[in-house]
Write an enzyme that holds these catalytic residues in place. Structure first.
Site, PDB file in Angstrom:
ATOM      1  N   LYS A  20      46.209  80.255  37.729  1.00 49.15           N
ATOM      2  CA  LYS A  20      46.748  81.570  37.382  1.00 49.15           C
ATOM      3  C   LYS A  20      48.175  81.730  37.956  1.00 49.15           C
ATOM      4  O   LYS A  20      48.608  80.917  38.785  1.00 49.15           O
ATOM      5  CB  LYS A  20      45.783  82.646  37.903  1.00 49.15           C
ATOM      6  N   TYR A  60      39.740  86.869  27.773  1.00 51.44           N
ATOM      7  CA  TYR A  60      38.857  87.696  28.615  1.00 51.44           C
ATOM      8  C   TYR A  60      38.141  88.786  27.818  1.00 51.44           C
ATOM      9  O   TYR A  60      37.784  89.824  28.376  1.00 51.44           O
ATOM     10  CB  TYR A  60      39.673  88.326  29.748  1.00 51.44           C
ATOM     11  N   PHE A  68      38.853  97.031  35.490  1.00 50.44           N
ATOM     12  CA  PHE A  68      39.959  96.188  35.949  1.00 50.44           C
ATOM     13  C   PHE A  68      40.635  95.407  34.812  1.00 50.44           C
ATOM     14  O   PHE A  68      41.585  94.657  35.043  1.00 50.44           O
ATOM     15  CB  PHE A  68      39.477  95.211  37.041  1.00 50.44           C
ATOM     16  N   ARG A  96      32.925  75.114  38.600  1.00 51.80           N
ATOM     17  CA  ARG A  96      32.659  76.452  39.148  1.00 51.80           C
ATOM     18  C   ARG A  96      32.358  76.353  40.652  1.00 51.80           C
ATOM     19  O   ARG A  96      32.754  77.220  41.428  1.00 51.80           O
ATOM     20  CB  ARG A  96      31.480  77.114  38.431  1.00 51.80           C
ATOM     21  N   THR A 102      33.920  84.396  42.795  1.00 53.65           N
ATOM     22  CA  THR A 102      35.009  85.199  42.214  1.00 53.65           C
ATOM     23  C   THR A 102      35.822  85.915  43.298  1.00 53.65           C
ATOM     24  O   THR A 102      37.048  85.963  43.238  1.00 53.65           O
ATOM     25  CB  THR A 102      34.414  86.233  41.230  1.00 53.65           C
ATOM     26  N   ASN A 123      42.930  85.437  42.578  1.00 50.44           N
ATOM     27  CA  ASN A 123      42.023  84.354  42.978  1.00 50.44           C
ATOM     28  C   ASN A 123      42.390  82.978  42.418  1.00 50.44           C
ATOM     29  O   ASN A 123      41.553  82.091  42.304  1.00 50.44           O
ATOM     30  CB  ASN A 123      40.556  84.740  42.710  1.00 50.44           C
ATOM     31  N   HIS A 126      41.015  79.839  37.202  1.00 46.62           N
ATOM     32  CA  HIS A 126      39.928  80.172  36.270  1.00 46.62           C
ATOM     33  C   HIS A 126      39.145  78.906  35.933  1.00 46.62           C
ATOM     34  O   HIS A 126      39.725  77.828  35.824  1.00 46.62           O
ATOM     35  CB  HIS A 126      40.504  80.734  34.960  1.00 46.62           C
ATOM     36  N   GLU A 137      37.394  78.183  24.936  1.00 45.33           N
ATOM     37  CA  GLU A 137      38.638  78.427  25.667  1.00 45.33           C
ATOM     38  C   GLU A 137      39.647  77.298  25.448  1.00 45.33           C
ATOM     39  O   GLU A 137      40.852  77.556  25.305  1.00 45.33           O
ATOM     40  CB  GLU A 137      38.324  78.636  27.153  1.00 45.33           C
TER      41      GLU A 137
END
Ligand code: UDP
Ligand code: MG
Length: 160
Positions: A20, A60, A68, A96, A102, A123, A126, A137
């Site tokens: 990110k 998303y 949010f 993951r 998260t 964070n 992704h 994705e």
């Protein structure tokens, strides 16, 4: 070591992993890529990319009713991201785990978020949450021809 068909194609998954904008700005690109490389997954696609609001919203879309959501879209579009397609057996669930929870304050030490971040809204990375979302994705973020078909010389030393 024998070359050739190492794992059944059906077992091989792809995950969309994205560094990110905070990860890019904080100089964590090499560190984050390195964790997936060292684990033994295969990098099939990689690019630095400034994404549009439309693309971030589509990515998303399952979260569009969350409070949010607007700040999430602002965050993801606030600077370039690093888009990656990683391949391997079990890569979706394993990525993951490598990424961690998260909320980085709840993420275990040793995970990317546990080691490198402090806030859910910053964070750093992704990772797809299912093989189907991995496919969805990757086709959303990469165009035809942007993925590279190749075989790593390491594979026979990673998979018996
Ligand atoms: N997010 C947020 N606030 C929250 C929950 C999520 O800002 O309360 C952001 C955060 O960047 C997270 C992303 O929305 O990574 C997607 O949320 P998800 O629940 O899918 O978490 P992930 O799969 O990234 O761990
Ligand atoms: Mg998610």
């Amino acid at each position: 070591v024998q070359r050739g068909r190492i794992v059944a194609a059906a077992e091989v998954e792809q995950s969309y992993i994205m560094i990110k904008p905070d990860g890019v700005q904080r100089g964590l690109v090499g560190e984050i890529i390195s964790r997936f490389e060292k684990k033994g997954f295969l990098l099939k696609g990689l690019k630095l990319f400034q994404c549009s609001k439309d693309l971030a919203q589509e990515h998303y879309k399952d979260l569009k009713d969350k409070p949010f959501f607007p700040t999430l879209i602002d965050y993801i579009t606030s600077g370039p991201v690093v888009c990656m397609a990683w391949e391997g057996v079990g890569v979706v669930a394993s990525a993951r785990k490598l990424i961690g929870a998260t909320n980085p304050l709840q993420a275990e030490p040793g995970t990317i978020r546990g080691d490198l971040a402090v806030q859910t809204g910053r964070n750093v990375v992704h990772g797809s949450d299912s093989p189907d979302n991995g496919k969805r994705e990757i086709s959303l973020w990469f165009k035809e021809g942007e993925l590279c078909e190749w075989e790593s010389v390491q594979t026979p030393w990673l998979i018996e």
